[in-house]
Design a protein around this motif. Sequence first.
Motif, PDB file in Angstrom:
ATOM      1  N   PHE A 186      52.722  38.167  68.014  1.00 29.84           N
ATOM      2  CA  PHE A 186      52.282  38.018  66.621  1.00 29.84           C
ATOM      3  C   PHE A 186      53.108  36.942  65.924  1.00 29.84           C
ATOM      4  CE2 PHE A 186      55.410  41.437  66.860  1.00 29.84           C
ATOM      5  CZ  PHE A 186      56.325  41.109  65.868  1.00 29.84           C
ATOM      6  N   ILE A 213      47.940  38.966  65.481  1.00 30.30           N
ATOM      7  CA  ILE A 213      48.412  39.960  66.450  1.00 30.30           C
ATOM      8  C   ILE A 213      47.528  39.928  67.690  1.00 30.30           C
ATOM      9  CG2 ILE A 213      48.850  42.415  66.834  1.00 30.30           C
ATOM     10  CD1 ILE A 213      49.193  42.655  63.763  1.00 30.30           C
ATOM     11  N   LYS A 215      51.846  46.123  62.012  1.00 25.20           N
ATOM     12  CA  LYS A 215      52.404  45.567  60.771  1.00 25.20           C
ATOM     13  C   LYS A 215      53.402  46.526  60.140  1.00 25.20           C
ATOM     14  CE  LYS A 215      48.335  42.757  59.674  1.00 25.20           C
ATOM     15  NZ  LYS A 215      47.213  42.545  58.722  1.00 25.20           N
ATOM     16  N   ALA A 253      55.044  36.076  62.128  1.00 24.78           N
ATOM     17  CA  ALA A 253      55.603  36.836  61.009  1.00 24.78           C
ATOM     18  C   ALA A 253      56.555  35.958  60.215  1.00 24.78           C
ATOM     19  CB  ALA A 253      56.324  38.085  61.514  1.00 24.78           C
ATOM     20  N   MET A 266      56.640  46.719  62.316  1.00 19.88           N
ATOM     21  CA  MET A 266      57.478  45.521  62.292  1.00 19.88           C
ATOM     22  C   MET A 266      58.222  45.336  60.969  1.00 19.88           C
ATOM     23  SD  MET A 266      57.534  44.443  65.230  1.00 19.88           S
ATOM     24  CE  MET A 266      56.805  45.533  66.443  1.00 19.88           C
ATOM     25  N   PHE A 287      60.605  42.112  59.444  1.00 14.66           N
ATOM     26  CA  PHE A 287      59.522  41.148  59.306  1.00 14.66           C
ATOM     27  C   PHE A 287      58.577  41.524  58.169  1.00 14.66           C
ATOM     28  CE2 PHE A 287      60.345  40.748  63.988  1.00 14.66           C
ATOM     29  CZ  PHE A 287      60.895  39.479  63.924  1.00 14.66           C
ATOM     30  N   VAL A 331      52.968  39.939  58.765  1.00 12.61           N
ATOM     31  CA  VAL A 331      52.650  39.925  60.196  1.00 12.61           C
ATOM     32  C   VAL A 331      51.172  39.590  60.374  1.00 12.61           C
ATOM     33  CG1 VAL A 331      52.581  41.309  62.311  1.00 12.61           C
ATOM     34  CG2 VAL A 331      54.467  41.606  60.674  1.00 12.61           C
TER      35      VAL A 331
END
Length: 301
Positions: free
Chosen positions: A174, A158, A144, A176, A147, A152, A155
């Motif tokens: 994942f 996953i 998280k 997002a 990203m 993003f 998130v």
Amino acid sequence: DSAEINLFLTAMLRAAGIEAQPVILSTRDHGKIKANYPFQHFFNNVITLISEPDFSYLTDATDPLIAYNRIPPRCINENGLIINDGEGGWVNLESKFLSLNNKLFSISIDPESLIATVGVTIQSSEYHAYAYKSAYGKNEESVKSGMLENGFSDVSQIRFINYEKNTKPYVLAFKATADLEEVGGKLILSPFFKFPIAENSLVEEERKYPIDLVFAESRSFKSQINIPEGYTIKQLPEGLDMKDELTAIKLNYQIAGKQLIVEGSYSFKKAVFQPEEYAQVKNLLNRVIEKFNQEVIFDPL
């Protein structure tokens, strides 16, 4: 330490009847070995060479995230010195395998909230897989956080696929969201978000020493974007298709029904480029930065 572990591995392989020799080397952060006079202080690590009649490869027992017949990137540094009872010799440490990094985005756009909902699948192999595993482990919070840097938020869902299977492609998937930009009623989206490189580190006009990328690689991107109701695309960005014996780059835009499909890829076909090849590598990176960060504009009907 790593020397003791790999010497122990060498001894166990020999006890099992497998031909194995230790190889001493200098890791990348320790500098190059001067082959004409390889004094002891040039070396700081040990790996193992298995050399059976039907197969031969270098191996390392210190890293659980890498395949048994590969060595860590830190050890890929020109040549290593084989140590045996007879005459020693040099072995090339360069990887002969192409590392793949493929990203697939499935994108739905909400014009009212200016939010894109994105399904992301990242499939990687060889040293790209090793890099993702090393960066994130199986830690959802690390994913998280990482990203966020790629544009993003929120998130979730996953998944880590083949994390323990080092000889198979590794998949990180994942869901997002990403913010859209609106200007004059038009929606603006970067199809590959912030994943493509944005700045070229090769800035010199000329170069007098090799470019060492550690390993040969190929990266690909594919975005499947649902065109929102009430919008159209009046003009697509220009595509690209170039290749030579050293590099390749391709980018294509296509409208299929109510979807925009954007596909791009680029490759470095070897790990080390000589000074006379510098211009080609620099040019490819400039083209990636220019083309892969292009935005798509959705115009209201």
